[in-house]
Design an enzyme around this catalytic site. Structure first.
Site, mmCIF file in Angstrom:
data_model
loop_
_atom_site.group_PDB
_atom_site.id
_atom_site.type_symbol
_atom_site.label_atom_id
_atom_site.label_comp_id
_atom_site.label_asym_id
_atom_site.label_seq_id
_atom_site.Cartn_x
_atom_site.Cartn_y
_atom_site.Cartn_z
ATOM 1 N N CYS A 42 27.258 59.876 -24.778
ATOM 2 C CA CYS A 42 28.210 59.553 -25.562
ATOM 3 C C CYS A 42 28.916 60.526 -26.629
ATOM 4 O O CYS A 42 29.780 61.217 -27.243
ATOM 5 C CB CYS A 42 29.183 58.105 -26.285
ATOM 6 S SG CYS A 42 28.735 56.538 -26.198
ATOM 7 N N THR A 113 20.585 48.341 -14.785
ATOM 8 C CA THR A 113 20.920 49.879 -14.323
ATOM 9 C C THR A 113 22.344 50.522 -14.704
ATOM 10 O O THR A 113 21.930 51.293 -14.188
ATOM 11 C CB THR A 113 20.737 48.825 -12.214
ATOM 12 O OG1 THR A 113 22.029 48.021 -12.624
ATOM 13 C CG2 THR A 113 19.666 48.525 -12.495
ATOM 14 N N GLU A 179 46.341 61.489 -15.784
ATOM 15 C CA GLU A 179 46.095 60.509 -15.760
ATOM 16 C C GLU A 179 46.910 60.027 -14.812
ATOM 17 O O GLU A 179 48.468 59.838 -15.381
ATOM 18 C CB GLU A 179 46.539 59.820 -17.411
ATOM 19 C CG GLU A 179 46.372 58.713 -17.474
ATOM 20 C CD GLU A 179 45.234 58.131 -16.889
ATOM 21 O OE1 GLU A 179 43.875 57.927 -17.458
ATOM 22 O OE2 GLU A 179 45.801 57.367 -16.156
ATOM 23 N N THR A 271 20.403 35.772 -15.615
ATOM 24 C CA THR A 271 21.232 36.226 -14.079
ATOM 25 C C THR A 271 20.924 35.136 -13.100
ATOM 26 O O THR A 271 19.814 33.740 -14.165
ATOM 27 C CB THR A 271 20.544 36.990 -13.528
ATOM 28 O OG1 THR A 271 18.846 36.458 -12.658
ATOM 29 C CG2 THR A 271 20.490 38.501 -13.596
ATOM 30 N N ALA A 278 19.443 40.305 -16.805
ATOM 31 C CA ALA A 278 20.208 41.751 -16.762
ATOM 32 C C ALA A 278 21.130 42.050 -18.068
ATOM 33 O O ALA A 278 22.072 40.891 -19.112
ATOM 34 C CB ALA A 278 20.967 41.757 -15.702
ATOM 35 N N THR A 300 26.796 49.119 -28.481
ATOM 36 C CA THR A 300 26.480 48.304 -29.344
ATOM 37 C C THR A 300 26.310 47.802 -28.315
ATOM 38 O O THR A 300 25.646 46.395 -28.203
ATOM 39 C CB THR A 300 27.565 48.493 -29.757
ATOM 40 O OG1 THR A 300 28.540 49.002 -29.275
ATOM 41 C CG2 THR A 300 27.549 49.753 -30.722
#
Lengths: 450, 450
Positions: A42, A113, A179, A271, A278, A300
């Site tokens: 970020c 992932t 956009e 999972t 996960a 977060t």
């Protein structure tokens, strides 16, 4: 206990270091395709704009820091297969410059992932000068290319697109953001709030083209033009900020159940295969307001999920709660944030809402440096606050946090009006802008009831 | 309906303008001793220091603004008696330069007489150069006197004393703050947090003398020295910031019941005489945590009470809830805030508490301008959060507001850990400092339970 974590982002590393907290003997291995770990994706736009000095700065930890904690980090290595019946993973790593295939056994596997940039399938996305904004490597390439560019088109007006666009404008580039949808920030803000951010950006000199999809990118080797609707925009650089998709193929091939959007997990972050967990951008979660399955691709969220997964793997109990998807972004000097349901999302989910609004100041009006603030507060027809959007030059994140608690605790707007907000002229108004918005919502609810 | 309001501060004026909202025919009269109405006494220190340009700036409205709403404001006039049996008040006002005694009839009376500076009964408080900080007139006198002064002693280390001390230091004066108790900010912060503010002030060059009462002020006509304990401190100016006491004599003489500290009211803000209401610094309220009677001498409280009183007088229903006394102050460049129970108050009330702490940053550590932040979070032994203290250079008020909602909704520290805080590197940390403090509290609670 052997734990293998696939992915070295916020989610994966949180699991790894939290398991270490609870179990000093666990053998913990993290396999990541990236060459860096524990950096803040970020923050990439702000390195581009020069607020943050270098990409080095946004790397919070080195693999060595984890090794000191007894966590083995294997970088630039790709897990190719999860053999869930045998409790092991196959991965390809580099040894002396050569690709070597290896396996790692696990008692618990954590799939972290993350997501991959989604690039729409249009002509020209492979031209030189076309970039995504996901890894430090992406950031480094953009920074280099920007030095020899003057016109950039950013495709996609989500937070990352706008942040990047404004930062490149700061560097003196001519910036156009396009956009497909008829408003900027369609996932976070309602149109009436988004237009305020758009006004700010346009005043800062960023051009905004709405409601038109990108048809193609045009150029010989390097990109030269972008076809947006019927318009042709000159560009010597294009940023594809067209969203992120969960990376789910490894999980899916391993036999983990995939939900509507991503890997399905229970509230323990487990999972459908009991010893495979996960976390992060690759899983789907529940929306606290609508109850529907949703994505929550935020650092977060990944950290909170990582803590929950680690506790459960370590034999403790913890559960991850449905999300409000509280977000904040800084675009140029403007901050905007949102939490919970928007009016648009309410309409889509068939939840009738009432909106209260305030346009006020961040501090006493006579105190130098006080800034305008706009708040839109969303209640359901019972008056329970279910969402909030805030735009100002300061203190937006903290106010979104306040509203996150308010929504989470199902506070009604007439109750919020009676709650205490701290006042001192240099830092706040005697009646907080949030209270003004709640008072407005109370009035509108009354009209609705009559 | 005839309504008379005694007092033109935040409480009195909120009642007046809110009654007007609900009842366009009410005859509303406000009688005030002050020559100004609707100004912010909390802003006086910042005019002294020059942050705010002039005392004019902190006057939010003129009496004429209220007259336009049909509210009659009688300034520089003193109510001398409430004749509660006859439903009228006697007051003395000026007409053509002469004192004239008048009466005003009411159906409802609102006592909003506020507080008066408490000046301890020591020798020398009447010397020239000795000031309190309560009204604009006080501020104007201090500003004039400061021009010809070089050494100032501030007596009393509450928020107003420290704010004033730091602002006068900014002007280049030599400033000493003295406090009878062994810490600064004894009403807001625990000693371990107060010492951090003291460190800041001392670094800014303000001298602090603790644990010693003022014995006397010494001088011929003008103050020259202050005797504090056995110390003699040179001073050509003294600020008495020794607290405020509720003004209750009018209410008391009218027959309104007086409680432990001030005028007693029910949750409608009604005194023991049904058509007499009271709001603001002159009433006592209930503490939401301890249940005990307490004072809440804050502008925000007065405004909330004013709204409740107005609604009830206008025949609607509203109730004022027990207070958490959320406060914030800006001392020099440092902000500090508190809400709910402190550890000290817990000890005094016999409520066993556990404290969680964090020392973190207001933004991502690599983001320029991020500031240190210290948080102390107070839970009871069940883990319910009952108090919080925060010190930082920014965003303290908003974080106190978040914690005000948390405490009000009786959130436990393990629940707070799982709640959402918005993240973007320019404006927040990926794990919020409040969450870090809550995690620390959870750990300590565990140790306590084991």
């Amino acid at each position: 206990m052997k734990v293998v974590v696939i992915g070295g982002g916020a989610g994966g590393l949180t699991v790894a270091s939290n398991i270490r907290k609870y179990d000093e003997n666990a053998e913990i291995t993290v396999v990541t395709t990236d060459s860096h770990v524990a950096y803040s994706p970020c923050a990439i736009p702000y390195v581009l704009g020069g607020e943050i000095g270098s990409f080095e700065d946004i790397i919070m930890h080195e693999p060595e820091d984890y090794k000191e904690k007894g966590i083995n980090i294997i970088t630039e290595s790709k897990v190719t297969k999860i053999l869930s019946d045998d409790n092991k993973v196959e991965y390809i790593t580099k040894e002396n410059g050569n690709d070597v295939k290896k396996t790692a056994e696990y008692d618990y596997l954590v799939i972290a992932t993350g997501g991959a940039s989604f690039i729409p399938p249009v002509d020209g996305v492979d031209l030189e000068g076309v970039f995504k904004v996901r890894t430090i490597e992406d950031g480094e390439k953009i920074k280099e290319w920007a030095k020899k560019s003057s016109k950039v088109v950013v495709i996609g007006a989500g937070a990352i697109g706008l942040e990047t666009g404004c930062e490149l404008k700061e560097l003196g580039l001519d910036v156009t953001v396009t956009e497909m949808l008829p408003q900027i920030l369609p996932r976070s803000l309602d149109p009436d709030m988004a237009v305020k951010v758009q006004d700010y950006m346009e005043k800062e000199g960023v051009k905004v083209v709405l409601g038109k999809p990108v048809e193609k990118l045009i150029g010989e080797e390097r990109v030269e033009k972008v076809a947006v609707g019927e318009e042709l925009i000159d560009a010597d650089m294009v940023i594809m900020a067209t969203g992120v998709r969960p990376r789910i193929s490894l999980a899916s091939e391993a036999g983990c159940k995939i939900g509507r959007w991503a890997v399905e997990v229970n509230d323990k972050m487990q999972t459908s295969i009991p010893n495979i967990y996960a976390v992060g951008d690759c899983v789907e979660v529940h929306d606290a307001i609508t109850g529907q399955n949703t994505l929550s691709p935020f650092g977060t969220t990944a950290v909170r999920q990582g803590k929950v997964a680690a506790k459960n793997i370590a034999g403790k109990t913890a559960s991850f709660r449905p999300v409000l998807n509280s977000v904040v972004s800084k675009i140029g000097k403007l901050e905007l944030g949102a939490v919970g349901l928007s009016e648009t999302a309410g309409d889509l989910s068939g939840i009738p809402i009432v909106a209260g609004r305030s346009s006020a100041l961040t501090r006493a009006r006579y105190y130098p440096g006080c800034k305008p603030i706009d708040i839109k507060l969303i209640c359901n027809r019972e008056g329970t606050i279910v969402g909030c959007q805030i735009i100002a030059m300061e203190t937006v994140a903290e106010r979104v946090d306040t509203m996150s608690i308010v929504i989470s605790k199902q506070v009604k707007c007439d109750e919020l009006v009676s709650m205490e907000f701290a006042y001192a002229p240099p830092v706040s108004m005697v009646v907080d802008p949030v209270v003004l918005a709640a008072e407005d919502a109370c009035e509108k609810l009354k009209n609705f009831k009559n």
